[in-house]
Scaffold this motif. Sequence first.
Motif, PDB file in Angstrom:
ATOM      1  N   ASN A   1       1.110  -1.188   0.000  1.00 39.96           N
ATOM      2  CA  ASN A   1       0.067  -0.070   0.173  1.00 39.96           C
ATOM      3  C   ASN A   1       0.789   1.165  -0.016  1.00 39.96           C
ATOM      4  N   PRO A   2       0.961   1.873  -1.036  1.00 39.95           N
ATOM      5  CA  PRO A   2       2.067   2.994  -1.024  1.00 39.95           C
ATOM      6  C   PRO A   2       1.705   4.080  -0.304  1.00 39.95           C
ATOM      7  N   LEU A   3       0.290   4.317   0.258  1.00 50.05           N
ATOM      8  CA  LEU A   3       0.059   5.282   1.021  1.00 50.05           C
ATOM      9  C   LEU A   3       0.425   5.161   2.502  1.00 50.05           C
ATOM     10  N   ARG A   4       1.033   4.117   3.007  1.00 49.82           N
ATOM     11  CA  ARG A   4       1.345   3.840   4.228  1.00 49.82           C
ATOM     12  C   ARG A   4       2.840   4.479   4.578  1.00 49.82           C
ATOM     13  N   GLU A   5       2.768   5.026   5.705  1.00 52.41           N
ATOM     14  CA  GLU A   5       4.097   5.733   6.200  1.00 52.41           C
ATOM     15  C   GLU A   5       5.403   4.811   5.697  1.00 52.41           C
ATOM     16  N   LYS A   6       5.175   3.613   6.375  1.00 48.03           N
ATOM     17  CA  LYS A   6       6.388   2.573   6.233  1.00 48.03           C
ATOM     18  C   LYS A   6       6.498   2.132   4.963  1.00 48.03           C
ATOM     19  N   SER A   7       5.484   2.121   4.186  1.00 51.68           N
ATOM     20  CA  SER A   7       5.751   1.837   2.724  1.00 51.68           C
ATOM     21  C   SER A   7       6.586   2.998   1.754  1.00 51.68           C
ATOM     22  N   ARG A   8       6.361   3.956   2.157  1.00 48.48           N
ATOM     23  CA  ARG A   8       7.089   5.317   1.697  1.00 48.48           C
ATOM     24  C   ARG A   8       8.663   5.208   1.819  1.00 48.48           C
ATOM     25  N   VAL A   9       8.892   4.685   2.965  1.00 44.69           N
ATOM     26  CA  VAL A   9      10.292   4.368   3.290  1.00 44.69           C
ATOM     27  C   VAL A   9      10.707   3.242   2.371  1.00 44.69           C
ATOM     28  N   LEU A  10      10.052   2.088   2.333  1.00 46.44           N
ATOM     29  CA  LEU A  10      10.397   0.859   1.550  1.00 46.44           C
ATOM     30  C   LEU A  10      10.601   1.304   0.170  1.00 46.44           C
ATOM     31  N   LEU A  11       9.695   1.909  -0.281  1.00 43.65           N
ATOM     32  CA  LEU A  11       9.574   2.127  -1.832  1.00 43.65           C
ATOM     33  C   LEU A  11      10.824   3.195  -2.149  1.00 43.65           C
ATOM     34  N   ALA A  12      11.185   4.052  -1.411  1.00 47.08           N
ATOM     35  CA  ALA A  12      12.281   4.899  -1.686  1.00 47.08           C
ATOM     36  C   ALA A  12      13.707   4.383  -1.659  1.00 47.08           C
ATOM     37  N   SER A  13      13.836   3.250  -0.802  1.00 45.84           N
ATOM     38  CA  SER A  13      15.308   2.806  -0.670  1.00 45.84           C
ATOM     39  C   SER A  13      15.345   1.031  -0.718  1.00 45.84           C
ATOM     40  N   PRO A  14      16.173   0.716  -1.795  1.00 48.10           N
ATOM     41  CA  PRO A  14      16.172  -0.756  -1.937  1.00 48.10           C
ATOM     42  C   PRO A  14      16.920  -1.143  -0.472  1.00 48.10           C
ATOM     43  N   HIS A  15      17.831  -0.451   0.195  1.00 47.66           N
ATOM     44  CA  HIS A  15      18.360  -0.919   1.393  1.00 47.66           C
ATOM     45  C   HIS A  15      17.393  -1.160   2.352  1.00 47.66           C
ATOM     46  N   ALA A  16      16.574  -0.330   2.646  1.00 46.38           N
ATOM     47  CA  ALA A  16      15.619  -0.449   3.474  1.00 46.38           C
ATOM     48  C   ALA A  16      14.466  -1.763   3.269  1.00 46.38           C
ATOM     49  N   MET A  17      14.241  -1.468   1.860  1.00 45.70           N
ATOM     50  CA  MET A  17      13.317  -2.897   1.398  1.00 45.70           C
ATOM     51  C   MET A  17      13.962  -4.331   1.779  1.00 45.70           C
ATOM     52  N   HIS A  18      15.256  -4.117   1.508  1.00 42.65           N
ATOM     53  CA  HIS A  18      16.073  -5.565   1.505  1.00 42.65           C
ATOM     54  C   HIS A  18      16.059  -5.837   2.854  1.00 42.65           C
TER      55      HIS A  18
END
Length: 258
Positions: free
Chosen positions: A14-31
């Motif tokens: 869900n791109p509207l969630r605050e945590k999602s925005r962090v993950l979508l912006a950073s491959p390091h965070a998504m990893h």
Amino acid sequence: MTTDMTYLSRIRINPLREKSRVLLASPHAMHGAVMYGIPDAPTDQRILWRLDADDPRRPMLFVLTATRPDWSHLVEQSGWPDADGEHAAIRDYAPLLAQLAVGREFAFRLTANPVQNTSTPTKPTATQLERAAETKRRSFRIGHRTADQQLTWFLSRTQRWGFEVPPAHTDPPALGLHPGDGQQPPTPYEVRIVARERRSFRKKSNGAKPVVLHTATFEGRLRITDVAAFTDKLVGGIGPAKSYGCGLLTLAPLPGPR
């Protein structure tokens, strides 16, 4: 990664969630978020993932793991935990692997980090020169930046990866989406680049230099030529930057009879 117990997951983000925005912006965070879904010694196995954001309102995260994962944390923090539907689909990869055979054709998708290793870069950046001096390396890993270079990189390596891309049955692809020098279009192939990105992110927040990746997403049709080599790449990944969303090759049935 072994092929005995391999799982492919698809997680709705869900791109509207605050945590999602962090993950979508950073491959390091998504990893990091992906690694939290593996309960037993995740560092002992190769984990591949890819973010498909063709529809920015419905990004999909695909993850390939050697053990069965648990994506509860991603659904709760970055998905639609109270909505209908399958939030995190997990499928055993064995049935697909059992179908692999020489000559078998599939539709495919791959996000990769096309690079070249060279000892004589034409325009090395200050960062590359500094890293070379620190590590005393004589070669540089440089990302291919143009669609022409990226497609040439891909097509020149498919045989070693255990497959080939058949010639296209359609007109030549658009300018800039074919290998060659741009003067005389070569034989078109059943592959196209559907997305290209320059990703820049920091692994640490203490002022460390950013990691910069040039990625390309390839889609098309492939034909298996070597089952062992193909299986190795299917479960082990293709190219560098696997921790940062590159290298996961996924297959699908072809849309119609060939």
